[in-house]
Design an enzyme around this catalytic site. Sequence first.
Site, mmCIF file in Angstrom:
data_model
loop_
_atom_site.group_PDB
_atom_site.id
_atom_site.type_symbol
_atom_site.label_atom_id
_atom_site.label_comp_id
_atom_site.label_asym_id
_atom_site.label_seq_id
_atom_site.Cartn_x
_atom_site.Cartn_y
_atom_site.Cartn_z
ATOM 1 N N GLU A 49 41.397 37.246 54.476
ATOM 2 C CA GLU A 49 40.670 38.168 53.600
ATOM 3 C C GLU A 49 39.669 38.926 54.457
ATOM 4 O OE1 GLU A 49 38.379 36.420 50.362
ATOM 5 O OE2 GLU A 49 38.259 38.382 49.403
ATOM 6 N N GLU A 391 42.520 33.972 41.128
ATOM 7 C CA GLU A 391 41.576 33.152 40.373
ATOM 8 C C GLU A 391 40.855 33.948 39.267
ATOM 9 O OE1 GLU A 391 37.531 32.733 42.962
ATOM 10 O OE2 GLU A 391 39.137 31.483 43.742
HETATM 11 O O1 AHR Z 1 37.369 32.586 50.212
HETATM 12 C C1 AHR Z 1 36.243 33.224 49.712
HETATM 13 C C2 AHR Z 1 36.351 33.551 48.244
HETATM 14 O O2 AHR Z 1 36.416 32.387 47.481
HETATM 15 C C3 AHR Z 1 37.586 34.296 47.836
HETATM 16 O O3 AHR Z 1 37.456 35.657 48.018
HETATM 17 C C4 AHR Z 1 37.706 33.970 46.385
HETATM 18 O O4 AHR Z 1 39.039 34.031 45.954
HETATM 19 C C5 AHR Z 1 37.110 32.594 46.285
HETATM 20 O O5 AHR Z 1 36.229 32.500 45.230
#
Ligand code: AHR
Length: 662
Positions: A49, A391
Amino acid sequence: MKLNEHLRNHRTGFILLFILICLWGTALEAQVPSGGKKISDELLGLFFEDINYAADGGIYAEMVQNRSFEYDPTEQQGWNPFSFWEYMEPGYSYGRISVETSDPVHGNNPHYMVVDAEFIGNYEEHEGKSGVGIKNLGFDGMVVNAGDTYNFSVFLKQLSNAPVTLDISLQGTDGTVLAENKIQSTSKDWKKYTTTLVPSQSRDTTHLVILATTKGKFAMDVVSLFPEKTFKNRPNGLRADMAQLLADMEPKFVRFPGGCLVHGDGLHNMYRWKNTIGPIEQRVEQRNIWGYHQTAGLGYFEYFQFCEDIGAKPLPVVPAGVSCQNSGGTWRIGGKGQRALPMDEMDEYIQEVLDLIEWANGPATSEWGSKRAAAGHPEPFNLEYVGIGNEDKMTPEFEERFTMLYQAVKQKHPEITVIGTVGPFLEGEDFEKGWEISNKLQLPMVDEHYYIEPDWYLGNQERYDTYDRKKAQVYLGEYASWGNKLYNAIAEAVHLTAIERNGDVVKMASYAPLLAKKGHTQWSTDMVFFDNTTLCPTPNFYVQKLFMKNSGDHYYDNVINFSKKDTTLAASTVMDSKTGDVIIKMVNAGKVPKSMEVNLSKFKNRVSNAKLTVLTGDPEAENTFDNPDNIVPVTEEYGVDKKFMYSAPAMSLSVIRIKTKT
Ligand code: AHR
């Protein structure tokens, strides 16, 4: 030899070869002893990410920050299109600059810089360059190595009648010129110009200086500087040392682009994959949900190419037509910020998701496959998985849109495994509702997430033992214990043994987040910390790597005996049917060494010289930039018998790899 005779011989040879391959395959299968169970052969991968400057300023090798003058105060207070640039008029020169938007290189990239060099100083008293221009400060400076080549490019539009000469240089913070070259404008239309810079010295903090050394007015945009040595020398590529570190883990898949980055901070902040492909000057830049700027320079093409380069499967995740429930920072009032795409936009959005599959897998002659081919990859990328949603809050709006997307993908692409989502926690309302939706729709797989303290992993080793094997499989898409001390890593190792044991229902798992830049970290516990010169893999990284490099496709119970009541102990045994290697992993999360009994009698043809790798140390120990190798695994030769006792050191993960095939 006549042609038909040649063909006959050829065919006979081919049939013989085919029979041999079949026999070889059967021999391999036969080598797997009975009593084991088949588990996922793609269990562990990476979660990527763009959080903590993981992409821009991180693994994406672009050295110029705010290259397209698109920074904006909505990203950070005080940011504007000129952030990370400085105006320069050395040698008693003078001029003017302005940021304009009336005639950009591309509509997706509206801002550009106009420089009017009114007077260029020419005084004997002045040492050094004279001119009018701008300097880029990079992402905490720019690291250069003596003798390496750096590729510079810029879009220019000459606005004065006379051509403008630009002096492009890399300069130390003390003004030392380390490399320089020249460009002259030749067009009154936007045109891309390139040159190379080869520094005479290595420096960790250089700046890029662009100076008009002749009078004139010009516009410029998409100012870019890349090291030629990117990972696999890909243009618009990745930082070689970091990408190699990840490649060396041998992950089976890479998830992208997040995380919360997927669903975004409000509807207009969703990650729309089409915005991230094509020439970089045409990509749509936007505010990153983590409070900085996202160029999309590391977009879908670069991501799929990276997966292919490291032999990992792509696992893209697309928004489920809703934004993050915490949009606008509403996590403070209980995550009430989810916004849903209007229903009259859903058909178009569903098509966008279907187009992604065509872009990845369609023939080069198809509408979207042709865009992949134009980017340099005519062959399909062989996409197998698509995650829908990250999520998300399980609202009726989510359910309606998720269902539409799932059914559309299933109908048009039954070959694609869709992964649903079951909320941000390991239990609770969204988790229950997410599983309910999954059961109703008979989803093939769902994405669980949990960040939790290390003791939980020790006390909940049986979580997946009782999962219903007839329901969806699990992709544990995000998990970690809260910390980067050795104890955290060992707690995660305990969990990974349980995941291997349940590798028939847990199909995939990825630790999160992956990368974090020193000084720009939004999420405190991560797998690899870095700055512009140094990589600092955590003990958690080494646990992941040891499990990835020592994965198997068959799991065996009752090989390692120890007290199951002692929750500080855990173990697993797998076999990799391709190599024939048996791999046993023993974890001791306790404060004293503990014995485990190993019985290898079911594995025939064992070679007694095995390899033992141990990760151990002080439970509080961490790897730091000053001491990045504080906690690293150590490998040695290790002799194994049919039965033996192993003393697992305090706070350790031990991996023994035993050959059964020479
Ligand atoms: O991994 C960090 C964050 O944690 C992600 O962006 C999210 O999906 C989760 O809450």
